[in-house]
Design an enzyme around this catalytic site. Sequence first.
Site, mmCIF file in Angstrom:
data_model
loop_
_atom_site.group_PDB
_atom_site.id
_atom_site.type_symbol
_atom_site.label_atom_id
_atom_site.label_comp_id
_atom_site.label_asym_id
_atom_site.label_seq_id
_atom_site.Cartn_x
_atom_site.Cartn_y
_atom_site.Cartn_z
ATOM 1 N N GLU A 14 4.579 -6.440 -10.443
ATOM 2 C CA GLU A 14 3.517 -7.440 -10.571
ATOM 3 C C GLU A 14 3.385 -8.362 -9.370
ATOM 4 O OE1 GLU A 14 3.056 -9.331 -14.365
ATOM 5 O OE2 GLU A 14 3.955 -7.644 -15.430
ATOM 6 N N LYS A 61 -11.679 -8.543 -15.189
ATOM 7 C CA LYS A 61 -10.711 -7.643 -14.549
ATOM 8 C C LYS A 61 -10.006 -6.766 -15.568
ATOM 9 C CE LYS A 61 -7.645 -7.515 -10.628
ATOM 10 N NZ LYS A 61 -7.118 -8.256 -9.473
ATOM 11 N N ASN A 103 -5.038 9.167 3.415
ATOM 12 C CA ASN A 103 -3.794 9.484 2.712
ATOM 13 C C ASN A 103 -4.046 10.454 1.561
ATOM 14 O OD1 ASN A 103 -1.298 8.271 3.760
ATOM 15 N ND2 ASN A 103 -2.408 6.340 3.595
ATOM 16 N N MET A 140 -7.804 -1.132 -2.483
ATOM 17 C CA MET A 140 -7.813 -2.465 -1.881
ATOM 18 C C MET A 140 -7.941 -3.601 -2.899
ATOM 19 S SD MET A 140 -7.216 -1.578 1.111
ATOM 20 C CE MET A 140 -7.317 -3.176 1.907
ATOM 21 N N ASP A 156 3.168 -6.213 -3.027
ATOM 22 C CA ASP A 156 4.026 -5.410 -2.150
ATOM 23 C C ASP A 156 5.502 -5.789 -2.309
ATOM 24 O OD1 ASP A 156 1.778 -4.086 -1.058
ATOM 25 O OD2 ASP A 156 1.445 -5.741 0.332
ATOM 26 N N HIS A 213 2.294 1.186 1.965
ATOM 27 C CA HIS A 213 1.944 -0.050 2.677
ATOM 28 C C HIS A 213 2.292 0.107 4.150
ATOM 29 C CE1 HIS A 213 1.151 -4.313 3.227
ATOM 30 N NE2 HIS A 213 2.287 -4.420 3.879
ATOM 31 N N ILE A 243 -5.684 -5.863 -6.039
ATOM 32 C CA ILE A 243 -4.393 -6.164 -6.640
ATOM 33 C C ILE A 243 -4.482 -5.883 -8.136
ATOM 34 C CG2 ILE A 243 -2.667 -7.932 -7.076
ATOM 35 C CD1 ILE A 243 -2.928 -7.189 -4.147
ATOM 36 N N LEU A 244 -3.607 -5.020 -8.624
ATOM 37 C CA LEU A 244 -3.559 -4.727 -10.056
ATOM 38 C C LEU A 244 -2.727 -5.791 -10.763
ATOM 39 C CD1 LEU A 244 -2.958 -0.893 -9.759
ATOM 40 C CD2 LEU A 244 -5.025 -1.972 -10.667
#
Length: 202
Positions: free
Chosen positions: A143, A66, A15, A91, A146, A110, A93-94
């Site tokens: 948060e 993190k 991408n 890959m 997706d 996604h 999760i923020l």
Amino acid sequence: MSKKIGVVVSGRGSNLQSIIDHIAEGKLNVEIAVVVSDHKEAFALERAAKAGIPTAVVERKGCKDKAEFEDKIDAALREAGAEAVVLAGFMRILTGHFISRWEHKIINIHPALLPSFKGLDAQGQAVDYGVKVAGCTVHFVDEGTDTGPIILQKVVPVLDDDTEETLAARILKEEHKALPEAIQLWADGKLTIQGRKVYVAR
């Protein structure tokens, strides 16, 4: 003057390559200020280097927690002058620690028609469920996983003999169209967010 984006990646970067190609072809009027990867071996970094784009590597294992990991990504993006963040195969999760700093300025792709088939292995989930159409979704990141407001979606048929791999390949072709299209809409100032809905000015 072109808007500047930072692209955050983890893997092969197809991408990212699509964004690079659309810019080179004059179809996307933005500048990639930096490509940030959480893996130093990611092929996406080679793609960026070949295109003369600055890169940065921020690995989770080199950070105490993190928050520090996300702080370093944030710093790399801001130092490069990025005005928005594009997640192109990132890959991880923020957390809200990062997202709150870039509210409505993080764009993700996604490989499913959200809100169906969130998370990992979306294409496999679609095949197993027996849906007749699948596709991809470009959305702003919130948060949740997706769950952010949807910018646009592309649809592909699911064939009777599809496997996860064949469906993923068909969806990926649409991803390579959808992500640059959504980025251009953002760059042109055509996106307005009201609650869950993203309105596109025409």
